[in-house]
Write a protein that holds these residues in place. Structure first.
Motif, PDB file in Angstrom:
ATOM      1  N   UNK A  16       0.892  -1.282  -0.104  1.00 27.40           N
ATOM      2  CA  UNK A  16      -0.068   0.145   0.087  1.00 27.40           C
ATOM      3  C   UNK A  16       0.950   1.122  -0.034  1.00 27.40           C
ATOM      4  N   UNK A  17       0.633   2.187  -0.986  1.00 30.05           N
ATOM      5  CA  UNK A  17       1.510   3.499  -1.005  1.00 30.05           C
ATOM      6  C   UNK A  17       0.548   4.598  -0.737  1.00 30.05           C
ATOM      7  N   UNK A  18       1.087   5.601  -0.017  1.00 29.41           N
ATOM      8  CA  UNK A  18       0.477   6.834   0.073  1.00 29.41           C
ATOM      9  C   UNK A  18       1.395   8.056   0.000  1.00 29.41           C
ATOM     10  N   UNK A  19       0.879   9.037  -0.181  1.00 39.38           N
ATOM     11  CA  UNK A  19       1.772  10.363  -0.067  1.00 39.38           C
ATOM     12  C   UNK A  19       1.037  11.819  -0.170  1.00 39.38           C
ATOM     13  N   UNK A  20       1.575  12.721  -0.249  1.00 41.74           N
ATOM     14  CA  UNK A  20       1.210  14.026  -0.171  1.00 41.74           C
ATOM     15  C   UNK A  20      -0.060  14.303  -1.331  1.00 41.74           C
ATOM     16  N   UNK A  21      -0.146  13.462  -2.291  1.00 37.59           N
ATOM     17  CA  UNK A  21      -1.312  13.879  -3.004  1.00 37.59           C
ATOM     18  C   UNK A  21      -2.531  13.157  -2.451  1.00 37.59           C
ATOM     19  N   UNK A  22      -2.504  12.576  -1.378  1.00 33.33           N
ATOM     20  CA  UNK A  22      -3.707  12.065  -0.683  1.00 33.33           C
ATOM     21  C   UNK A  22      -4.302  10.838  -1.368  1.00 33.33           C
ATOM     22  N   UNK A  23      -3.403  10.233  -2.243  1.00 31.62           N
ATOM     23  CA  UNK A  23      -4.187   9.089  -3.093  1.00 31.62           C
ATOM     24  C   UNK A  23      -3.333   8.094  -2.229  1.00 31.62           C
ATOM     25  N   UNK A  24      -4.185   6.820  -2.272  1.00 33.02           N
ATOM     26  CA  UNK A  24      -3.894   5.716  -1.581  1.00 33.02           C
ATOM     27  C   UNK A  24      -4.057   4.460  -2.560  1.00 33.02           C
ATOM     28  N   UNK A  25      -3.065   3.760  -2.962  1.00 34.27           N
ATOM     29  CA  UNK A  25      -2.803   2.433  -3.767  1.00 34.27           C
ATOM     30  C   UNK A  25      -2.399   1.271  -3.488  1.00 34.27           C
ATOM     31  N   UNK A  26      -2.926   0.425  -3.954  1.00 33.82           N
ATOM     32  CA  UNK A  26      -2.428  -0.921  -3.769  1.00 33.82           C
ATOM     33  C   UNK A  26      -1.595  -1.162  -5.078  1.00 33.82           C
ATOM     34  N   UNK A  27      -0.293  -1.724  -4.613  1.00 33.56           N
ATOM     35  CA  UNK A  27       0.652  -1.959  -5.639  1.00 33.56           C
ATOM     36  C   UNK A  27       1.231  -3.260  -5.487  1.00 33.56           C
ATOM     37  N   UNK A  28       1.646  -3.694  -6.818  1.00 29.22           N
ATOM     38  CA  UNK A  28       2.080  -5.115  -6.919  1.00 29.22           C
ATOM     39  C   UNK A  28       3.462  -4.792  -7.560  1.00 29.22           C
ATOM     40  N   UNK A  29       4.537  -4.919  -6.630  1.00 30.38           N
ATOM     41  CA  UNK A  29       5.893  -4.373  -7.092  1.00 30.38           C
ATOM     42  C   UNK A  29       6.524  -5.159  -8.182  1.00 30.38           C
ATOM     43  N   UNK A  30       6.118  -6.721  -8.425  1.00 31.43           N
ATOM     44  CA  UNK A  30       6.815  -7.390  -9.134  1.00 31.43           C
ATOM     45  C   UNK A  30       6.044  -7.113 -10.616  1.00 31.43           C
ATOM     46  N   UNK A  31       4.692  -6.704 -10.578  1.00 34.08           N
ATOM     47  CA  UNK A  31       4.055  -6.637 -11.771  1.00 34.08           C
ATOM     48  C   UNK A  31       3.893  -5.209 -12.317  1.00 34.08           C
ATOM     49  N   UNK A  32       4.120  -4.257 -11.311  1.00 32.76           N
ATOM     50  CA  UNK A  32       4.044  -2.962 -11.266  1.00 32.76           C
ATOM     51  C   UNK A  32       2.751  -2.442 -11.932  1.00 32.76           C
ATOM     52  N   UNK A  33       1.636  -3.265 -11.091  1.00 36.41           N
ATOM     53  CA  UNK A  33       0.408  -3.027 -11.400  1.00 36.41           C
ATOM     54  C   UNK A  33      -0.406  -2.167  -9.907  1.00 36.41           C
ATOM     55  N   UNK A  34      -1.237  -1.122 -10.308  1.00 33.05           N
ATOM     56  CA  UNK A  34      -1.690  -0.296  -9.189  1.00 33.05           C
ATOM     57  C   UNK A  34      -3.144  -0.223  -9.300  1.00 33.05           C
ATOM     58  N   UNK A  35      -3.944  -0.425  -8.084  1.00 32.16           N
ATOM     59  CA  UNK A  35      -5.266  -0.352  -7.746  1.00 32.16           C
ATOM     60  C   UNK A  35      -5.479   0.660  -6.892  1.00 32.16           C
ATOM     61  N   UNK A  36      -6.334   1.641  -7.111  1.00 33.24           N
ATOM     62  CA  UNK A  36      -6.787   2.708  -6.464  1.00 33.24           C
ATOM     63  C   UNK A  36      -7.741   2.211  -5.187  1.00 33.24           C
ATOM     64  N   UNK A  37      -7.335   2.627  -4.053  1.00 29.33           N
ATOM     65  CA  UNK A  37      -8.082   2.641  -2.828  1.00 29.33           C
ATOM     66  C   UNK A  37      -8.833   4.128  -2.782  1.00 29.33           C
ATOM     67  N   UNK A  38      -9.927   4.108  -1.954  1.00 29.09           N
ATOM     68  CA  UNK A  38     -10.723   5.444  -1.551  1.00 29.09           C
ATOM     69  C   UNK A  38      -9.513   6.601  -1.229  1.00 29.09           C
TER      70      UNK A  38
END
Length: 457
Positions: free
Chosen positions: A152-174
């Protein structure tokens, strides 16, 4: 005559057949490093939306910290000699100076200025070898782990994403702004800090209810697991599914107003989420969209520590974890030694793990699905033929093997409140439950102010 093999000229169709015969992601990294053409073919397989090539790690991987600009982070290890003369060793001594004198506050760490690379290292526990992968999706973002193959990644853009690091696929969370409790409205102590500035520490822990296949078909994923998060200064609890637009609050009975809920850890075990608060009380989370809570879930207490039972919990010098396992459900108490510095020195604190104590949570289930389990707690000092992995990822146990030692706890640095602005990542090692000794498993330094290394399993 030159008989050297032209590996770069190997037809892509043959390479695809070879790739699908591999059994672990480390082998995938090896063949992708042969040449640019091989890397291109492997990347295409990993990003295939219909049938992506998803391979498990051969052994637990240590997801290393992001590289930062020189001087942006440094370690406060016990072995360092940095500012030894300004150190205060006994923080409980009433004769010491007040708390303001123990700490030296810094400007908020700005990852946008200090992130210098999109490449992340993953070190294999079995061999100590490090693999490198381009991962711009994680650049400058706080990373938390789920132990289900996703971060799970998050930052100052306030976006939260699921990230699969081996496939580089992201899925947005609320979005972070959809949590019920926000800093500007609830956490009055931090009124002067904007949500963007506080985003690095807004979520402390995440857990997932099940594995997720990374492919997407017509806007729908293969499954829709629940992601649960501990968030906010008072450590509230909320959850969301991949299709949700907002985070749904988990309500707890008020035992101590202005202190509750203060959730320390969460885990998904045998079909239910469990939460542990700062007093060691265990709750089971009832998630029912049709319940009378009108879109909210509730946490019901199923165990409370007896007042005369000392489990070694100390808010300042310990952390507690819930660990899911095929062999049981564990409560782990991690104890620290800390040495503080007086102002005006730049380092806030030196800390290091010194001990672990272990408790087995015996959960008994009734035949009726609607009834909650009962719980008893039994002290343990032996993990048997398994090892625990704890840190900034959801904790779990793995059976011993040629590279995983039995009756040991593998731990990474996760003291965000202490490592903030200074650099966490030095406090990692293997704790032997039989000998009560600690030895390192990582050689070198991997330090980061907000996102130190964690287990990727």
């Amino acid at each position: 005559m030159d008989h050297r093999a032209d590996w770069d000229g190997l037809p892509g169709k043959i390479l695809i057949v070879i790739a699908h015969m591999l059994t672990c992601c480390e082998d995938l990294y090896r063949i992708s490093a042969v040449s640019k053409s091989w890397n291109s073919v492997v990347s295409g397989l990993s990003r295939d939306e219909i049938k992506p090539l998803q391979l498990p790690p051969e052994s637990p991987l240590l997801f290393l910290a992001e590289q930062v600009a020189e001087g942006a982070a440094f370690s406060c290890d016990f072995d360092d000699e940095y500012h030894e003369e300004g150190m205060v060793e006994n923080v409980d001594d009433e004769d010491d100076a007040d708390e303001e004198e123990h700490y030296c506050y810094h400007e908020l760490y700005d990852y946008r200025k200090n992130s210098v690379s999109d490449t992340r290292g993953l070190q294999r526990l079995a061999t100590g070898k490090t693999y490198y992968a381009e991962l711009p999706e994680a650049s400058g973002r706080l990373i938390l782990g789920t132990n289900k193959g996703w971060l799970v990644t998050l930052g100052r853009d306030l976006k939260i994403n699921l990230l699969h690091p081996l496939l580089r696929q992201e899925i947005p969370l609320p979005h972070m702004g959809t949590f019920l409790h926000q800093l500007h409205s609830e956490e009055f102590i931090l009124d002067y800090i904007s949500p963007e500035d506080a985003s690095d520490g807004f979520i402390q822990r995440v857990a997932m209810s099940g594995k997720l296949h990374p492919s997407k078909n017509n806007g729908m994923y293969s499954s829709n697991p629940i992601v649960m998060a501990i968030y906010g200064a008072r450590r509230y609890l909320a959850y969301a599914r991949l299709t949700d637009k907002v985070w749904t609050e988990v309500l707890f009975p008020s035992i101590a107003p202005f202190i509750d809920p203060f959730i320390e850890d969460i885990a998904y075990y045998k079909g239910k989420f469990y939460a542990l608060n700062g007093r060691g009380d265990l709750f089971v989370c009832d998630i029912n969209d049709d319940s009378e809570t009108q879109g909210r879930a509730k946490g019901t207490q199923i165990y409370s520590w007896p007042t005369d039972l000392d489990i070694g919990m100390n808010y300042n010098n310990s952390r507690t974890y819930l660990v899911e396992s095929e062999f049981g459900f564990w409560l782990v108490v991690r104890e620290f030694k800390a040495k503080y510095f007086k102002a005006p020195h730049g380092a806030r604190v030196k800390y290091r793990t010194c001990n672990f104590t272990l408790w087995k949570m015996e959960l008994k289930y009734s035949d009726h699905h609607s009834e909650l389990p009962s719980c008893t707690c039994i002290p343990e000092n032996n993990l048997g033929d398994q090892a625990l992995f704890i840190g900034r990822a959801t904790c779990l146990s793995l059976p011993s093997s040629e590279y995983i030692r039995p009756n040991c706890i593998y731990f990474t640095d996760d003291i965000l409140d202490l490592s903030y602005h200074v650099g966490g990542g030095h406090d990692m090692g293997i704790f032997n439950m039989e000998t009560n000794t600690i030895e390192p498993f990582f050689q070198g330094k991997s330090i980061h102010p907000i996102s130190p290394p964690l287990w990727y399993i």
